[in-house]
Design an enzyme around this catalytic site. Structure first.
Site, PDB file in Angstrom:
ATOM      1  N   HIS A   1       0.375 -52.347   9.164  1.00 34.07           N
ATOM      2  CA  HIS A   1       0.386 -50.892   9.128  1.00 34.07           C
ATOM      3  C   HIS A   1      -0.965 -50.365   9.601  1.00 34.07           C
ATOM      4  O   HIS A   1      -2.019 -50.883   9.212  1.00 34.07           O
ATOM      5  CB  HIS A   1       0.666 -50.382   7.719  1.00 34.07           C
ATOM      6  CG  HIS A   1       2.105 -50.115   7.453  1.00 34.07           C
ATOM      7  ND1 HIS A   1       2.847 -50.800   6.513  1.00 34.07           N
ATOM      8  CD2 HIS A   1       2.956 -49.219   8.023  1.00 34.07           C
ATOM      9  CE1 HIS A   1       4.088 -50.332   6.513  1.00 34.07           C
ATOM     10  NE2 HIS A   1       4.181 -49.379   7.408  1.00 34.07           N
TER      11      HIS A   1
ATOM     12  N   CYS B   1       9.523 -49.830   8.937  1.00 29.60           N
ATOM     13  CA  CYS B   1       8.506 -50.882   9.071  1.00 29.60           C
ATOM     14  C   CYS B   1       8.923 -52.116   8.262  1.00 29.60           C
ATOM     15  O   CYS B   1       8.883 -53.249   8.756  1.00 29.60           O
ATOM     16  CB  CYS B   1       7.150 -50.366   8.615  1.00 29.60           C
ATOM     17  SG  CYS B   1       6.494 -49.064   9.692  1.00 29.60           S
TER      18      CYS B   1
ATOM     19  N   GLU C   1       0.766 -56.653   5.768  1.00 30.28           N
ATOM     20  CA  GLU C   1       1.902 -56.717   4.856  1.00 30.28           C
ATOM     21  C   GLU C   1       2.285 -58.149   4.516  1.00 30.28           C
ATOM     22  O   GLU C   1       2.420 -58.994   5.387  1.00 30.28           O
ATOM     23  CB  GLU C   1       3.104 -55.990   5.453  1.00 30.28           C
ATOM     24  CG  GLU C   1       2.837 -54.527   5.777  1.00 30.28           C
ATOM     25  CD  GLU C   1       2.467 -53.692   4.557  1.00 30.28           C
ATOM     26  OE1 GLU C   1       2.615 -54.183   3.425  1.00 30.28           O
ATOM     27  OE2 GLU C   1       2.039 -52.543   4.745  1.00 30.28           O
TER      28      GLU C   1
END
Length: 218
Positions: free
Chosen positions: A172, A149, A85
């Site tokens: 993730h 998240c 991410e």
């Protein structure tokens, strides 16, 4: 618990949530707890999947450990590979999946008055290249969604501004093979979602940690 005098990495995961009875992120955090990578020891922590309970516990661990690296992990069911991410948004929007506290956020800020977003400070391009070189599917994602998240990445990044500025990032993970087969049977679905073995996930996290440490010390 790891002594605060040691070089430490705070690695977090989450417990099962929603309709999922398994969450590999919490399992990876527990599996790597106490492991050493290039002279840094991992403190693995399973954070609560609750938007009210998670931030203070994360802050407590960051203050307690003063880690050089803070890396969160979470489940992205149906994902085909390791998702690195890039950005955490100041936004909570849970859609149809409440957190484990039953909260259904719908467009609220993660932190009132906070910046719109924080960028991950991990060397994402190098990590992506190394994972692919090791034949582990991986790619860079432009933001971590708007659930817990994303909330972890944003919160950790904000806390890092006043705690020695450790490197911060979020990863993730796909579902596990036994997870997708069990859920397909449970839900009466003929096809199974994409998955990745637990061994490959832990190998990927080890690579991520080593690449981050190398970047930190370069």
């Amino acid at each position: 618990m790891i002594k605060t005098t040691e070089k430490t990495i705070l690695l977090t995961g989450y417990p099962p949530f929603g309709k999922h009875t398994i969450n590999p992120s919490g399992m990876v955090a527990e599996a790597l707890n106490g492991r050493e990578f290039l002279g840094y020891r991992v403190q693995g922590v399973v954070l609560p999947c609750d938007y009210l309970e998670m931030p203070p516990l994360l802050a407590e661990w960051m203050q307690k450990l003063n880690p050089a690296l803070v890396i969160g992990t979470g489940l992205a069911y149906g994902e085909t590979g390791i998702r690195l991410e890039r950005v955490g948004l100041n936004l909570l929007d849970f859609g149809t999946t409440p957190d484990n506290g039953g909260h259904r956020m719908n467009g609220q800020h993660a932190l009132k008055g906070g910046p719109a977003a924080y960028f991950s400070t991990l060397p994402l391009e190098h990590i992506e290249q190394k994972l692919r070189k090791d034949n582990i599917p991986a790619y860079i994602s432009n933001h971590a969604g708007c659930h817990l998240c994303n909330h972890m990445l944003y919160t950790a990044s904000h806390l890092a501004q006043s705690s020695g500025k450790p490197l911060v990032g979020f990863v993730h993970l796909p579902a596990l093979p036994n997870q997708v087969t069990e859920e397909a049977v449970r839900d009466g679905i003929r096809t199974c979602a994409a998955s990745m073995s637990f061994e490959t996930m832990t190998l990927a996290l080890g690579t991520i940690l080593k690449e981050a440490i190398t970047h930190l010390e370069s």
